[in-house]
Design a protein around this motif. Structure first.
Motif, PDB file in Angstrom:
ATOM      1  N   LEU A   1       0.620  -0.677   0.364  1.00 12.08           N
ATOM      2  CA  LEU A   1       0.219  -0.911  -1.013  1.00 12.08           C
ATOM      3  C   LEU A   1       1.425  -1.349  -1.875  1.00 12.08           C
ATOM      4  N   ASN A   2       2.604  -0.752  -1.648  1.00 13.83           N
ATOM      5  CA  ASN A   2       3.789  -1.056  -2.470  1.00 13.83           C
ATOM      6  C   ASN A   2       4.983  -1.056  -1.511  1.00 13.83           C
ATOM      7  N   ARG A   3       5.600  -2.261  -1.367  1.00  6.49           N
ATOM      8  CA  ARG A   3       6.695  -2.371  -0.414  1.00  6.49           C
ATOM      9  C   ARG A   3       7.942  -1.608  -0.896  1.00  6.49           C
ATOM     10  N   THR A   4       8.091  -1.563  -2.172  1.00  6.51           N
ATOM     11  CA  THR A   4       9.293  -0.903  -2.695  1.00  6.51           C
ATOM     12  C   THR A   4       9.189   0.599  -2.577  1.00  6.51           C
ATOM     13  N   SER A   5       8.009   1.129  -3.003  1.00  2.00           N
ATOM     14  CA  SER A   5       7.844   2.591  -2.946  1.00  2.00           C
ATOM     15  C   SER A   5       7.426   3.062  -1.562  1.00  2.00           C
ATOM     16  N   GLY A   6       6.968   2.158  -0.733  1.00  5.06           N
ATOM     17  CA  GLY A   6       6.543   2.522   0.633  1.00  5.06           C
ATOM     18  C   GLY A   6       5.173   3.180   0.727  1.00  5.06           C
TER      19      GLY A   6
END
Length: 902
Positions: A42-47
């Motif tokens: 869902l969110n590459r930065t937050s994982g």
């Protein structure tokens, strides 16, 4: 839903962060075969990521999944080179259930039974199930009784119990509907039926039998208990004994027997002739039984009831006078215990002194339920002690039922037969012979005559009971075969298909076949045997009404002091009313015969054209009872009476008789008197018809007789069924008496076409007759005078000829239809003819008269053939020709002697 709710959530962290690419999460990878899930970043930065199902997931197919998931970073640059993967993490997924299925019952129908009067904790258990996968929706949380108002309840586990005591008589079975609910409160798709039968408390006894069995006459053997079986309630039995009794003591003489007269029955059974009936039916010739009380309501059985006040003296001319050392005494008797502590003698038959003394020569009496036969010999025969009293002590004497008693005397031995079984006397008492004397004896029935030693002669030792068919046969004793035939029952018990019975079954009948005993060790074999017990009645016209059945049963058990008690069975056989026959006697009701035939040696056979038929009304099974049909029935008759109507027979001039040869080969006898003829015996209608046709009537002085009338009636079963009254009128035809008057009218005979003679007798042409001219008046007067003279001379010649040939005329067998030719004939001659023609006319008249006589005799013969064809069958052809020739000649002579008017 396709989103998986993970706990904790799906998140991957990289220590390279916040370095682009290397610190970002680009993918999640699932390791597992056929795993229907996928992981999405869902969110590459937050994982952060999410786990989703790739398609529909069904809990009922698989409700848990376990697999491994790894996270990947984005590498060192946008090209995704040198990806790094995380450690492996285990994912465990449970699929939540949805209540999509309804409960189902495991059985389509539930059955059970209960014993009446008992409260059950659980009669039976119903069970439902649910296809849902979760415990919440797959478990059945509740059951419900759908049918209201029943004495049953059900718990949450499906157990059904009764809430009150059930009664078999009230209701034998119940049908209730039950439904089920799962824990999600979803109701079963279909309710289930529960059948509960109420059984009575197990009582040992016979089951499956009907209280009433209808029997239709003529159907042979009828099974009484086709579905009967013995209920033992599981008890082990070692043997069963059943006794079936047919109770018919209320019918006639104890059962359905033939109700023919005693003489007919004796002839039917081959008994020796010569018996004397001491209790006949009252009639003009047998009037000594008229004062006795009869009980004739029981199917024509002639029964006399004695209540201690009735008795009868047998006339001296009826009493057998030739009793020797061999004779037979027989009677039907129904007797109960005698009243009082010291019972009096009860006399059935007694032969005692009529006056002066009171000696009993022979008698039969009952005393304290013992049957005693007294026989005193005459002193002239032997002057020593001889057997005189013979005693029998039997239960049958006082059991209030009908029994047939026969005493065979072969002095000094005396044997008693009761219902065909012989018994020797238990006590024989000797006595001195009786001194011979000139005192007359008196034979009595129902009491004993006390004529001497008392101031007023009277009856004493009265009998209490019923008697029927009391007979004495001197000179011979009866055989056991004949005795058994005379008392044989026509109805009784029977067993069908004896060969199909098991080998361990034992059975036996009593002589009358009214009691049947069946024994066996196996209950199933006993049941089979009892289903074959039948009732049979071989009478063509049985007595209708009830026959009671009584069954008693005893059982034996293995090693037990107390065993089962089987209740008795009381049932009945209803014999339906038989179709009553209608006996019809038919034939010619009028017979005309000349007196000369009655004078012949054979006389005439008036009933030559008689015939007897018997019909019954039968309902048509196809058309229904509303359209009955007539069916001819063949059966026996037992008597036919031919009686004269009017004055009795004058034996000095007439007779009505039947030759003995006409009865040969038949079971028939005949008696005749001045009232007519009685033909009796049990035989077929055809034999009776043949015998009646041989009855002949003869009258050797028929001059004063104009007619005789006869009446015929026939009977079956001693008057139970009687025929119509057939009346025949026999008319006697006498020869016409010649009269002296000339000018009289001659009546034309019936059925004869009148012949009109022309005025001109010598020609067949029809001349017209006008008035005589005046000149012919003198000629007419002269002709009339001459004719008167001729007639007077002719009458004189006829008178003298008749006196000389009167016997010849009486034997003449001339047909009755020809008698009219001898009557006076009026002939008119044309007065215009001259005297010479008149002379020629005389010769022609004679010739033509003979021709006319021949023609008219042919006409009369044809008519006679129609009316007298039965008699002509007995004559040969040669006899007919000779008789016809003789009649023609006599007719011509008589014509010449008749009066004529010229």
């Amino acid at each position: 839903m396709d989103t998986v709710l993970l706990d904790p959530p799906l998140v991957a962290l990289d220590k390279d962060a916040p370095v682009p690419y290397a610190g970002e999460i680009c993918a999640f990878k699932i390791y597992g075969q056929d795993t229907p899930f996928e992981a999405v970043v869902l969110n590459r930065t937050s994982g952060e990521g999410v786990l989703r199902a790739r398609g529909p997931v069904d809990c009922e197919s698989q409700k848990e999944y376990t697999f491994i998931i790894q996270a990947y970073d984005c590498g060192v640059g946008p090209s995704g080179v040198d990806w790094k993967k995380s450690h492996k993490a285990v994912v465990h997924i449970q699929v939540d259930d949805v209540n999509e299925f309804s409960p189902l019952f495991r059985e389509p129908l539930y059955r059970s039974s209960v014993i009446e009067g008992k409260i059950y904790d659980s009669i039976l258990q119903v069970e439902a199930w649910d296809q849902d996968c979760s415990p919440q929706y797959s478990q059945i949380c509740n059951y419900e009784m759908v049918t209201a108002g029943t004495p049953f309840a059900i718990d949450r586990n499906g157990n059904i119990r009764n809430t009150e005591r059930l009664t078999y008589e009230k209701q034998q079975s119940y049908r209730i509907m039950v439904s089920a609910f799962d824990c999600g409160q979803k109701r079963a798709k279909a309710d289930v039926a529960v059948l509960i039968e109420v059984k009575p408390v197990c009582k040992p006894g016979w089951q499956g039998w009907n209280k009433r069995v209808d029997y239709e006459p003529g159907t042979g053997s009828r099974q009484l208990f086709p579905k009967m079986h013995l209920e033992t309630c599981g008890g082990p039995l070692s043997g069963v004994k059943a006794i079936v009794q047919l109770q018919t003591n209320h019918i006639g003489k104890g059962c359905d027997r033939e109700t023919y007269s005693e003489k007919s029955l004796q002839k039917l059974c081959g008994a020796a002739s010569g018996s004397t009936d001491l209790l006949p039916a009252p009639s003009a010739s047998t009037n000594w039984t008229a004062s006795l009380v009869t009980d004739s309501s029981r199917d024509s059985d002639l029964i006399y009831r004695f209540d201690g006040r009735q008795a009868a003296n047998v006339p001296d001319h009826v009493v057998p006078q030739n009793l020797t050392d061999q004779f037979t005494l027989a009677t039907w008797m129904k007797h109960g215990p005698s009243p009082g502590l010291r019972a009096e003698k009860e006399t059935l038959l007694c032969n005692s002194d009529k006056t002066e003394m009171n000696r009993h020569h022979y008698s039969l009496y009952v005393h304290n339920c013992r049957l005693v036969f007294l026989l005193r010999r005459d002193f002239s025969q032997l002057d020593t002690f001889r057997p005189a009293e013979f005693h029998w002590k039997l239960e049958q004497i006082c059991d209030k039922e009908w029994h047939y008693y026969v005493i065979n005397v072969e002095f000094p031995a005396v044997t008693l037969f009761v219902d065909g079984v012989s018994y020797e006397p238990y006590l024989v008492t000797d006595d001195w012979p009786i001194h011979s004397s000139q005192i007359d004896t008196q034979l009595t029935v129902g009491a004993c005559w006390q004529g001497g030693e008392v101031s007023n002669p009277r009856f004493t030792q009265y009998f209490h009971g019923s008697l029927s068919g009391l007979t004495i046969r001197p000179g011979r004793i009866e055989t056991q075969k004949v005795i058994s035939c005379l008392q044989a029952c026509k109805e009784g018990l029977d067993i069908n298909s004896l060969e199909s019975l098991a080998k361990d079954i034992k059975f036996h009948f009593n002589p009358a076949q009214s009691v049947l005993v069946v024994e066996g060790e196996d209950v199933d074999n006993i049941n089979t045997a009892m289903t074959k017990v039948s009732y049979i009645n071989s009478r063509q016209f049985p007595t209708s009404g009830l026959r009671r059945l009584h069954i008693t049963t005893s059982v034996q058990c293995f090693g037990e002091d107390t065993c089962l008690t089987i209740p008795d069975i009381k049932a009945m056989v209803m014999v339906l009313q038989p179709s009553e026959p209608r006996i019809t006697i038919a034939g010619s009701n009028r017979l005309v015969r000349p007196g000369s035939e009655l004078q012949g040696a054979m006389g005439v056979a008036p009933f030559k054209e008689l015939f007897i038929t018997s019909t019954v009304m039968k309902g048509d099974g196809v058309s229904g009872p509303h359209r009955p049909g007539v069916m001819e029935l063949m059966h026996n008759l037992d008597y036919c009476d031919v009686l004269v109507i009017g004055d009795e027979l004058d034996l000095d001039r007439e007779s009505l008789e039947i030759r003995h040869s006409a009865l040969l080969g038949k079971h028939l006898d005949a008696t005749n008197s001045t009232s007519g003829i009685s033909i009796y015996g049990v035989d077929s209608m055809a034999h009776y018809e043949q015998a009646l046709k041989q009855v002949r009537y003869r009258n050797w002085k028929p001059a004063a007789l104009t007619e005789r009338r006869f009446r015929i009636t026939c009977s079956e079963l001693n008057g139970r069924y009687t025929s119509n009254e057939f009346i025949l009128e026999l008319s006697v035809l006498h020869r016409s008496v010649l009269v002296e008057h000339v000018n009289h009218m001659v009546a034309q005979p019936q059925l004869m076409r009148p012949v009109h003679h022309p005025l001109m007798i010598h020609t067949l042409n029809s001349h017209t007759t006008g008035a005589a001219p005046p000149t012919a008046t003198v000629i007419i007067v002269v002709c009339i005078a001459a004719l008167v003279v001729i007639v007077v001379i002719g009458v004189y010649r006829i008178h003298s000829t008749q006196q000389n040939g009167s016997k010849e005329d009486e034997e003449d067998t001339k047909d009755p239809e020809l008698d009219w030719d001898t009557s006076a004939l009026n002939i008119t001659i044309n007065p215009m003819e001259n005297v010479q023609e008149s002379q020629m006319l005389g010769e022609r008249v004679k010739v033509e008269e003979r021709e006319e006589v021949d023609d008219e005799e042919q006409v009369g013969g044809a008519m006679s053939a129609e009316s007298d064809n039965s008699d002509e069958e007995e004559e040969s052809d040669e006899g007919r020709q000779e008789e016809a020739t003789g009649r023609m000649q006599r007719g011509q002579h008589e014509w010449d002697k008749s009066s004529m008017t010229h």
